[in-house]
Motif scaffolding. Structure first.
Motif, PDB file in Angstrom:
ATOM      1  N   SER A 283       0.848  -1.235   0.054  1.00  0.00           N
ATOM      2  CA  SER A 283      -0.003   0.055   0.194  1.00  0.00           C
ATOM      3  C   SER A 283       0.844   1.259  -0.050  1.00  0.00           C
ATOM      4  N   GLU A 284       0.373   2.266  -0.593  1.00  0.00           N
ATOM      5  CA  GLU A 284       1.067   3.359  -0.718  1.00  0.00           C
ATOM      6  C   GLU A 284       1.613   4.172   0.641  1.00  0.00           C
ATOM      7  N   LYS A 285       0.656   3.834   1.499  1.00  0.00           N
ATOM      8  CA  LYS A 285       0.970   4.305   3.148  1.00  0.00           C
ATOM      9  C   LYS A 285       2.005   3.623   3.682  1.00  0.00           C
ATOM     10  N   LYS A 286       1.813   2.297   3.847  1.00  0.00           N
ATOM     11  CA  LYS A 286       2.577   1.264   4.531  1.00  0.00           C
ATOM     12  C   LYS A 286       3.723   0.444   3.963  1.00  0.00           C
ATOM     13  N   GLY A 287       3.685   0.877   2.695  1.00  0.00           N
ATOM     14  CA  GLY A 287       4.510  -0.070   2.048  1.00  0.00           C
ATOM     15  C   GLY A 287       4.257  -1.530   1.663  1.00  0.00           C
ATOM     16  N   PHE A 288       5.365  -2.592   1.855  1.00  0.00           N
ATOM     17  CA  PHE A 288       4.927  -3.763   1.847  1.00  0.00           C
ATOM     18  C   PHE A 288       4.533  -4.486   2.847  1.00  0.00           C
ATOM     19  N   ASP A 289       3.800  -5.255   3.042  1.00  0.00           N
ATOM     20  CA  ASP A 289       3.089  -5.993   3.853  1.00  0.00           C
ATOM     21  C   ASP A 289       4.048  -7.373   4.115  1.00  0.00           C
ATOM     22  N   GLU A 290       4.989  -7.455   4.856  1.00  0.00           N
ATOM     23  CA  GLU A 290       5.786  -8.716   5.078  1.00  0.00           C
ATOM     24  C   GLU A 290       5.080  -9.925   5.565  1.00  0.00           C
ATOM     25  N   ARG A 291       3.902  -9.497   6.433  1.00  0.00           N
ATOM     26  CA  ARG A 291       3.356 -10.901   6.819  1.00  0.00           C
ATOM     27  C   ARG A 291       2.434 -11.405   5.835  1.00  0.00           C
ATOM     28  N   ALA A 292       1.777 -10.475   5.111  1.00  0.00           N
ATOM     29  CA  ALA A 292       1.046 -11.010   4.070  1.00  0.00           C
ATOM     30  C   ALA A 292       1.695 -11.676   2.771  1.00  0.00           C
ATOM     31  N   MET A 293       2.891 -11.006   2.447  1.00  0.00           N
ATOM     32  CA  MET A 293       3.994 -11.798   1.587  1.00  0.00           C
ATOM     33  C   MET A 293       4.268 -13.241   2.055  1.00  0.00           C
ATOM     34  N   ILE A 294       4.573 -13.276   3.329  1.00  0.00           N
ATOM     35  CA  ILE A 294       5.050 -14.655   3.966  1.00  0.00           C
ATOM     36  C   ILE A 294       3.631 -15.583   3.792  1.00  0.00           C
ATOM     37  N   ALA A 295       2.555 -15.166   4.017  1.00  0.00           N
ATOM     38  CA  ALA A 295       1.524 -15.812   4.360  1.00  0.00           C
ATOM     39  C   ALA A 295       1.174 -16.410   2.739  1.00  0.00           C
ATOM     40  N   GLN A 296       1.027 -15.173   1.910  1.00  0.00           N
ATOM     41  CA  GLN A 296       0.657 -15.726   0.483  1.00  0.00           C
ATOM     42  C   GLN A 296       1.698 -16.503  -0.134  1.00  0.00           C
ATOM     43  N   PHE A 297       2.853 -16.295   0.227  1.00  0.00           N
ATOM     44  CA  PHE A 297       3.625 -17.036  -0.688  1.00  0.00           C
ATOM     45  C   PHE A 297       4.437 -18.439  -0.046  1.00  0.00           C
ATOM     46  N   THR A 298       3.867 -18.706   1.146  1.00  0.00           N
ATOM     47  CA  THR A 298       4.088 -19.766   1.779  1.00  0.00           C
ATOM     48  C   THR A 298       2.714 -20.674   2.133  1.00  0.00           C
ATOM     49  N   SER A 299       1.733 -20.407   1.490  1.00  0.00           N
ATOM     50  CA  SER A 299       0.465 -21.066   1.676  1.00  0.00           C
ATOM     51  C   SER A 299       0.442 -22.382   0.861  1.00  0.00           C
ATOM     52  N   LYS A 300       1.155 -22.474   0.114  1.00  0.00           N
ATOM     53  CA  LYS A 300       1.223 -23.864  -0.774  1.00  0.00           C
ATOM     54  C   LYS A 300       2.199 -24.851  -0.246  1.00  0.00           C
ATOM     55  N   SER A 301       3.318 -24.258   0.566  1.00  0.00           N
ATOM     56  CA  SER A 301       4.232 -25.097   1.181  1.00  0.00           C
ATOM     57  C   SER A 301       5.197 -24.467   2.092  1.00  0.00           C
ATOM     58  N   SER A 302       5.228 -24.846   3.270  1.00  0.00           N
ATOM     59  CA  SER A 302       6.086 -24.056   4.284  1.00  0.00           C
ATOM     60  C   SER A 302       7.557 -24.275   3.699  1.00  0.00           C
ATOM     61  N   LYS A 303       8.075 -25.081   3.004  1.00  0.00           N
ATOM     62  CA  LYS A 303       9.314 -25.190   2.312  1.00  0.00           C
ATOM     63  C   LYS A 303       9.823 -23.872   1.760  1.00  0.00           C
ATOM     64  N   ASP A 304       8.874 -22.945   1.250  1.00  0.00           N
ATOM     65  CA  ASP A 304       9.283 -21.917   0.478  1.00  0.00           C
ATOM     66  C   ASP A 304       9.652 -20.676   1.662  1.00  0.00           C
ATOM     67  N   LEU A 305       9.378 -20.858   2.780  1.00  0.00           N
ATOM     68  CA  LEU A 305       9.370 -20.056   3.901  1.00  0.00           C
ATOM     69  C   LEU A 305      10.839 -19.312   3.607  1.00  0.00           C
ATOM     70  N   SER A 306      11.958 -20.098   3.585  1.00  0.00           N
ATOM     71  CA  SER A 306      13.294 -19.581   3.978  1.00  0.00           C
ATOM     72  C   SER A 306      13.559 -18.585   2.631  1.00  0.00           C
TER      73      SER A 306
END
Length: 146
Positions: free
Chosen positions: A80-103
């Motif tokens: 978002s323009e005001k807050k920038g990247f939502d790191e928690r949302a990025m982690i949730a979104q891109f580890t949703s299929k596999s926790s192996k992608d967390l690192s």
């Protein structure tokens, strides 16, 4: 034995982070990404040849790319323009299929996230960070939005 314990801990942490984030953030799927692509294409009048690359999660230098990327990330509620990247949302979104992608997701965030100390315009900021993060995680993005 230790590596199995470590994997269980990493999976538990990833699950916890996803649970914490999903209280506010709803995971997006292929249809959401497709809709965001189409809406941003309309907003920024992206030429067909460039748009085809975008669909493959390749964002070449083009006068429309930075604002297209910002638009796409905003529609997916990852930026978002005001807050920038939502790191928690990025982690949730891109580890949703596999926790192996967390690192790799976390590594990309640690390497690339900034808080716009350069005071760039918002399109440049969003694209700068995403363009840094994406090469590390393109395979994850494709897997999640396939």
């Amino acid at each position: 034995m230790q590596s199995q314990s470590l994997l269980l801990i990493v999976a538990a942490v990833a699950t916890f982070l996803v649970a914490q984030t999903t209280a506010k953030f709803l995971l997006k799927d292929h249809a959401d990404a497709e809709k965001a692509f189409e809406e941003c294409r309309e907003d920024y009048y992206v030429p067909d040849d460039i748009y085809e690359k975008y669909l493959n999660y390749e964002f070449p230098a083009h006068r429309r790319t930075s604002c297209f990327v910002k638009c796409f990330l905003e529609k997916l509620e990852l930026f978002s323009e005001k807050k920038g990247f939502d790191e928690r949302a990025m982690i949730a979104q891109f580890t949703s299929k596999s926790s192996k992608d967390l690192s790799t997701v976390q590594h990309g965030l640690e390497k690339c996230i900034d808080h716009n100390e350069a005071e760039s315009d918002v399109c440049t900021w969003a694209n700068r960070v995403f363009s840094c993060w994406l090469p590390i995680n393109r395979h994850v993005v494709r897997k999640v939005f396939a």
